[in-house]
Design a protein around this motif. Structure first.
Motif, PDB file in Angstrom:
ATOM      1  N   LEU A   8      25.936 -26.734 106.164  1.00 46.56           N
ATOM      2  CA  LEU A   8      26.046 -27.023 107.469  1.00 46.56           C
ATOM      3  C   LEU A   8      26.976 -25.885 108.081  1.00 46.56           C
ATOM      4  O   LEU A   8      26.532 -25.620 109.002  1.00 46.56           O
ATOM      5  CB  LEU A   8      26.451 -28.541 107.668  1.00 46.56           C
ATOM      6  CG  LEU A   8      26.256 -28.989 109.129  1.00 46.56           C
ATOM      7  CD1 LEU A   8      24.662 -28.861 109.521  1.00 46.56           C
ATOM      8  CD2 LEU A   8      26.735 -30.268 109.328  1.00 46.56           C
ATOM      9  N   HIS A   9      28.135 -25.791 107.695  1.00 44.37           N
ATOM     10  CA  HIS A   9      29.024 -24.792 107.968  1.00 44.37           C
ATOM     11  C   HIS A   9      28.240 -23.307 108.251  1.00 44.37           C
ATOM     12  O   HIS A   9      28.226 -22.586 109.380  1.00 44.37           O
ATOM     13  CB  HIS A   9      30.208 -24.837 107.273  1.00 44.37           C
ATOM     14  CG  HIS A   9      31.352 -23.797 107.868  1.00 44.37           C
ATOM     15  ND1 HIS A   9      32.063 -24.042 108.786  1.00 44.37           N
ATOM     16  CD2 HIS A   9      31.705 -22.550 107.230  1.00 44.37           C
ATOM     17  CE1 HIS A   9      32.820 -23.001 109.156  1.00 44.37           C
ATOM     18  NE2 HIS A   9      32.657 -22.154 108.112  1.00 44.37           N
ATOM     19  N   SER A  12      25.285 -23.155 110.798  1.00 40.93           N
ATOM     20  CA  SER A  12      25.778 -22.905 112.177  1.00 40.93           C
ATOM     21  C   SER A  12      26.480 -21.601 112.567  1.00 40.93           C
ATOM     22  O   SER A  12      26.017 -21.040 113.594  1.00 40.93           O
ATOM     23  CB  SER A  12      26.637 -24.091 112.523  1.00 40.93           C
ATOM     24  OG  SER A  12      28.146 -23.998 111.649  1.00 40.93           O
ATOM     25  N   TRP A  16      24.657 -19.096 115.375  1.00 41.04           N
ATOM     26  CA  TRP A  16      25.712 -18.677 116.058  1.00 41.04           C
ATOM     27  C   TRP A  16      25.724 -17.037 116.320  1.00 41.04           C
ATOM     28  O   TRP A  16      25.370 -16.571 117.223  1.00 41.04           O
ATOM     29  CB  TRP A  16      26.964 -19.431 116.097  1.00 41.04           C
ATOM     30  CG  TRP A  16      28.079 -18.888 116.662  1.00 41.04           C
ATOM     31  CD1 TRP A  16      28.548 -18.080 117.664  1.00 41.04           C
ATOM     32  CD2 TRP A  16      29.509 -18.992 115.926  1.00 41.04           C
ATOM     33  NE1 TRP A  16      29.799 -17.638 117.954  1.00 41.04           N
ATOM     34  CE2 TRP A  16      30.471 -18.335 116.523  1.00 41.04           C
ATOM     35  CE3 TRP A  16      29.887 -19.577 114.766  1.00 41.04           C
ATOM     36  CZ2 TRP A  16      31.751 -18.288 116.457  1.00 41.04           C
ATOM     37  CZ3 TRP A  16      31.506 -19.768 114.553  1.00 41.04           C
ATOM     38  CH2 TRP A  16      32.077 -18.751 115.502  1.00 41.04           C
ATOM     39  N   TRP A  57      27.172 -25.797 120.632  1.00 38.63           N
ATOM     40  CA  TRP A  57      26.744 -26.853 119.329  1.00 38.63           C
ATOM     41  C   TRP A  57      27.235 -26.078 118.052  1.00 38.63           C
ATOM     42  O   TRP A  57      27.555 -26.751 117.244  1.00 38.63           O
ATOM     43  CB  TRP A  57      25.252 -27.361 119.312  1.00 38.63           C
ATOM     44  CG  TRP A  57      24.954 -28.345 120.305  1.00 38.63           C
ATOM     45  CD1 TRP A  57      24.458 -28.321 121.421  1.00 38.63           C
ATOM     46  CD2 TRP A  57      25.484 -29.855 120.013  1.00 38.63           C
ATOM     47  NE1 TRP A  57      24.341 -29.658 122.154  1.00 38.63           N
ATOM     48  CE2 TRP A  57      25.074 -30.436 121.288  1.00 38.63           C
ATOM     49  CE3 TRP A  57      26.244 -30.572 119.082  1.00 38.63           C
ATOM     50  CZ2 TRP A  57      25.146 -31.992 121.177  1.00 38.63           C
ATOM     51  CZ3 TRP A  57      26.399 -31.756 118.986  1.00 38.63           C
ATOM     52  CH2 TRP A  57      25.890 -32.530 120.132  1.00 38.63           C
ATOM     53  N   CYS A  58      26.772 -25.158 117.868  1.00 37.65           N
ATOM     54  CA  CYS A  58      27.190 -24.159 116.540  1.00 37.65           C
ATOM     55  C   CYS A  58      28.685 -24.073 116.549  1.00 37.65           C
ATOM     56  O   CYS A  58      28.942 -24.181 115.354  1.00 37.65           O
ATOM     57  CB  CYS A  58      26.278 -22.853 116.404  1.00 37.65           C
ATOM     58  SG  CYS A  58      24.460 -23.173 116.239  1.00 37.65           S
ATOM     59  N   VAL A  61      30.001 -27.384 115.674  1.00 38.85           N
ATOM     60  CA  VAL A  61      29.719 -27.739 114.176  1.00 38.85           C
ATOM     61  C   VAL A  61      30.421 -26.946 113.250  1.00 38.85           C
ATOM     62  O   VAL A  61      30.858 -27.263 112.238  1.00 38.85           O
ATOM     63  CB  VAL A  61      28.103 -27.672 113.802  1.00 38.85           C
ATOM     64  CG1 VAL A  61      27.604 -27.737 112.529  1.00 38.85           C
ATOM     65  CG2 VAL A  61      27.318 -28.751 114.721  1.00 38.85           C
ATOM     66  N   SER A  62      30.555 -25.443 113.380  1.00 36.69           N
ATOM     67  CA  SER A  62      31.099 -24.744 112.633  1.00 36.69           C
ATOM     68  C   SER A  62      32.655 -25.184 112.521  1.00 36.69           C
ATOM     69  O   SER A  62      33.317 -24.958 111.222  1.00 36.69           O
ATOM     70  CB  SER A  62      30.894 -23.122 112.877  1.00 36.69           C
ATOM     71  OG  SER A  62      31.545 -22.862 113.962  1.00 36.69           O
ATOM     72  N   THR A  65      33.056 -28.371 110.568  1.00 40.90           N
ATOM     73  CA  THR A  65      32.766 -28.333 109.430  1.00 40.90           C
ATOM     74  C   THR A  65      33.961 -27.544 108.502  1.00 40.90           C
ATOM     75  O   THR A  65      34.131 -27.682 107.523  1.00 40.90           O
ATOM     76  CB  THR A  65      31.377 -28.013 108.850  1.00 40.90           C
ATOM     77  OG1 THR A  65      31.236 -26.463 109.476  1.00 40.90           O
ATOM     78  CG2 THR A  65      30.235 -28.707 109.372  1.00 40.90           C
ATOM     79  N   TRP A  94      36.617 -17.798 115.527  1.00 45.70           N
ATOM     80  CA  TRP A  94      36.196 -18.917 115.958  1.00 45.70           C
ATOM     81  C   TRP A  94      36.844 -19.518 117.435  1.00 45.70           C
ATOM     82  O   TRP A  94      36.284 -20.036 118.290  1.00 45.70           O
ATOM     83  CB  TRP A  94      36.145 -20.184 115.191  1.00 45.70           C
ATOM     84  CG  TRP A  94      35.944 -21.627 115.636  1.00 45.70           C
ATOM     85  CD1 TRP A  94      34.621 -21.890 115.703  1.00 45.70           C
ATOM     86  CD2 TRP A  94      36.744 -22.620 116.070  1.00 45.70           C
ATOM     87  NE1 TRP A  94      34.787 -23.143 115.909  1.00 45.70           N
ATOM     88  CE2 TRP A  94      35.818 -23.554 116.465  1.00 45.70           C
ATOM     89  CE3 TRP A  94      38.184 -22.670 116.170  1.00 45.70           C
ATOM     90  CZ2 TRP A  94      36.265 -24.793 117.065  1.00 45.70           C
ATOM     91  CZ3 TRP A  94      38.474 -24.066 116.693  1.00 45.70           C
ATOM     92  CH2 TRP A  94      37.581 -25.027 117.012  1.00 45.70           C
TER      93      TRP A  94
END
Length: 154
Positions: A8-9, A12, A16, A57-58, A61-62, A65, A94
């Protein structure tokens, strides 16, 4: 569970940063070829509004996670050390994106608030340069992360 969080990480991050690459390498050159300031702004806003939601969202999520992965592996202590160069660079990039996305409306109002007095081509040139900088930083973070995660860091 670790594998699912890692997948998932990575997914995303791919969406992104792939989106940032698309905007930087495809959308901005198209904008620069568009005639008229209003058309440039409308084209950009149409794409930006759609992509901003996906990017937010990405990034969320990143970030979530990434923090979970640090917690699961108990590698908080390697941040900001040579052994943790991968996660450290990823965290810095990030954070830059998070700040830009949190304050995007303020940034755009400052940038486009001058649209009457400043040529739109100059404004989009500045945005293009900014996008290239964050794209290079993003790709560096990915490259360093992969390199460090596969035995490149000492």
């Amino acid at each position: 569970m670790f594998g699912l969080i890692m997948a998932l990480h990575v997914l995303s991050v791919v969406i992104w940063i792939g989106g940032v690459a698309f905007v930087t390498m495809i959308v901005f050159p198209m904008i620069m070829r568009t005639e008229g300031s209003l058309q440039k702004v409308l084209f950009f806003q149409g794409i930006e509004h759609r992509f901003a939601r996906i990017a937010k969202w990405c990034v969320a999520v990143s970030g979530a996670t990434g923090l979970l992965l640090l917690q699961i592996t108990n590698e908080w202590s390697i941040l900001f050390r040579k052994a943790g160069i991968g996660p450290t660079v990823m965290l810095i990039v990030w954070t830059i994106y998070l700040l830009v996305l949190l304050f995007e409306s303020k940034l755009f109002s400052v940038i486009f608030g001058k649209a009457d007095s400043e040529d739109s081509t100059k404004i989009f040139r500045k945005l293009t340069i900014f996008h290239w900088i964050v794209l290079v930083l993003s790709l560096a973070a990915v490259g360093i992360g992969v390199w460090a995660g596969h035995g490149g860091a000492v």
